[in-house]
Motif scaffolding. Structure first.
Motif, PDB file in Angstrom:
ATOM      1  N   LEU A   1       0.843  -1.208   0.000  1.00 23.28           N
ATOM      2  CA  LEU A   1       0.000   0.000   0.000  1.00 23.28           C
ATOM      3  C   LEU A   1       0.877   1.257   0.000  1.00 23.28           C
ATOM      4  O   LEU A   1       0.683   2.175  -0.793  1.00 23.28           O
ATOM      5  CB  LEU A   1      -0.919  -0.027   1.227  1.00 23.28           C
ATOM      6  CG  LEU A   1      -1.986   1.049   1.385  1.00 23.28           C
ATOM      7  CD1 LEU A   1      -3.127   0.531   2.265  1.00 23.28           C
ATOM      8  CD2 LEU A   1      -1.450   2.338   1.977  1.00 23.28           C
TER       9      LEU A   1
ATOM     10  N   LYS B   1       1.369   4.153  -2.837  1.00 19.78           N
ATOM     11  CA  LYS B   1       1.170   5.577  -2.526  1.00 19.78           C
ATOM     12  C   LYS B   1       2.388   6.386  -3.005  1.00 19.78           C
ATOM     13  O   LYS B   1       2.244   7.428  -3.642  1.00 19.78           O
ATOM     14  CB  LYS B   1       0.962   5.769  -1.021  1.00 19.78           C
ATOM     15  CG  LYS B   1       0.704   7.200  -0.601  1.00 19.78           C
ATOM     16  CD  LYS B   1      -0.654   7.696  -1.076  1.00 19.78           C
ATOM     17  CE  LYS B   1      -0.833   9.177  -0.822  1.00 19.78           C
ATOM     18  NZ  LYS B   1      -2.105   9.672  -1.407  1.00 19.78           N
TER      19      LYS B   1
ATOM     20  N   VAL C   1      -4.967   6.414  -2.487  1.00 17.17           N
ATOM     21  CA  VAL C   1      -4.808   5.019  -2.123  1.00 17.17           C
ATOM     22  C   VAL C   1      -5.846   4.729  -1.038  1.00 17.17           C
ATOM     23  O   VAL C   1      -5.891   5.406  -0.015  1.00 17.17           O
ATOM     24  CB  VAL C   1      -3.371   4.747  -1.626  1.00 17.17           C
ATOM     25  CG1 VAL C   1      -3.266   3.400  -0.972  1.00 17.17           C
ATOM     26  CG2 VAL C   1      -2.395   4.827  -2.795  1.00 17.17           C
TER      27      VAL C   1
END
Ligand SMILES: CC(=O)N[C@H](C=O)[C@@H](O)[C@H](O)[C@H](O)CO
Ligand SMILES: CC(=O)C(=O)O
Length: 309
Positions: free
Chosen positions: A177, A181, A190
């Motif tokens: 994640l 980003k 995100v």
């Protein structure tokens, strides 16, 4: 800078369950009632026809009916994201055009399902959807169900387009994640997928989240979010731990969506049973669902500062 308003996609967006009548057909009236209930909870938006919404188990026509009901009821108040992912690009494009026509605020899609596809194939699929309307597009990355591993290079290539405003990440790696980003940059959203990791995802770069279990406890995710924004990390963590205990119980029932739908029914929002192959909750488990609902409601009162008798 993007030409689209990203603010409306930040924060808490419920991945909404679909509503069916006793015959198992889409029930637009029930969908509107549920959407109205969610609008009152204070969330930012609704994600229609995704995993929780069983879009992949519905015909194109039924998916349109669900979206139309939701937009008609709360399209002026909430951000409505239409999930248009399907096995066939043609269907996704038809759904995207429909989403635009009825007034949804964005479209989103998983990679085309069923076939094992090359990155070029998935890119083409997504691009056709992106090109079919002027709505912003949010990639839905959920490799555990689609089998498609989204590379950073494909993400960056897609994100270079003004219309591709973000990615919803249901993969469990918060490192991934964060990498997405960093790769997408400041003007790229995100959105956290695993509800169990909302706070973790948020802390490491997510701008908000889209989740299925939000649908039975939006107030608790709003609480985590507001504690986080106010810098009350210990309090945010306390609420994430409570939420996770509740999610573990939801997941211990025969199906997660069946459990959430059974809970909504107890609250007066009858959305029918999930569609097979997703299992309904048998009568023998109803007592457990009732107890769980009571626990969730009491936590919601606590989160909202209501004194319990
Ligand atoms: C596979 C799936 O449905 N994931 C949802 C969205 O990402 C989540 O909201 C989960 O339902 C939730 O995290 C419970 O495990
Ligand atoms: C987006 C999401 O959480 C879902 O589709 O269930």
């Amino acid at each position: 800078m993007r030409t689209y308003d990203l603010e409306r996609f930040k924060g808490i967006t419920i991945a909404m369950y679909s509503s069916y009548n006793e015959a198992g057909d889409v029930d637009q009236k029930a969908a509107r009632q549920l959407a109205r209930y969610y609008a009152k909870s204070g969330v930012k938006g609704l994600y229609v026809g995704g995993s929780s919404g069983e879009g992949m188990l519905q015909s194109v026509e039924e998916r349109k009916q669900m979206l139309e009901a939701v937009v008609a009821e709360v399209g002026q108040e909430l951000t409505i994201i239409a999930h248009v992912g399907a096995a066939a690009t043609r269907d996704s494009v038809e759904l995207a055009r429909h989403a635009k026509a009825v007034g949804a605020h964005a479209v989103s899609a998983v990679p085309a399902i069923y076939y094992r596809l090359s990155p070029q194939s998935v890119e083409t699929h997504w691009q056709e959807i992106v090109d079919s309307t002027d709505l912003p597009f949010i990639i839905y990355h959920i490799p555990q169900t689609t089998g498609f591993q989204l590379s950073k290079s494909l993400l960056v290539k897609m994100a270079e387009q003004d219309k591709v405003i973000g990615v919803k990440i249901s993969a469990e790696s918060t490192f991934e994640l964060q990498q997405f980003k960093a790769a997408g940059g400041k003007d790229f959203l995100v959105l956290n997928g695993p509800d169990e990791q909302y706070l973790a995802g948020r802390s490491i770069g997510a701008d908000g989240g889209i989740g299925g279990t939000y649908g039975v406890m939006p107030e608790l995710f709003l609480k985590i979010e507001s504690c986080y924004v106010q810098g009350q990390v210990a309090e945010a963590q306390k609420w994430q731990f409570i939420v996770n205990e509740l999610i573990v119980e939801l997941l211990s029932l025969p199906s997660l969506y069946g459990a959430c739908k059974a809970i909504l029914k107890l609250r007066g929002y009858d959305t029918g049973e999930p569609r097979l192959p997703l299992l309904p909750i048998p009568a023998s488990e109803l007592k457990r669902v009732e107890d769980l609902n009571q626990r969730i409601l009491s936590y919601i009162s606590q989160a909202e500062g209501v004194v319990q008798e």
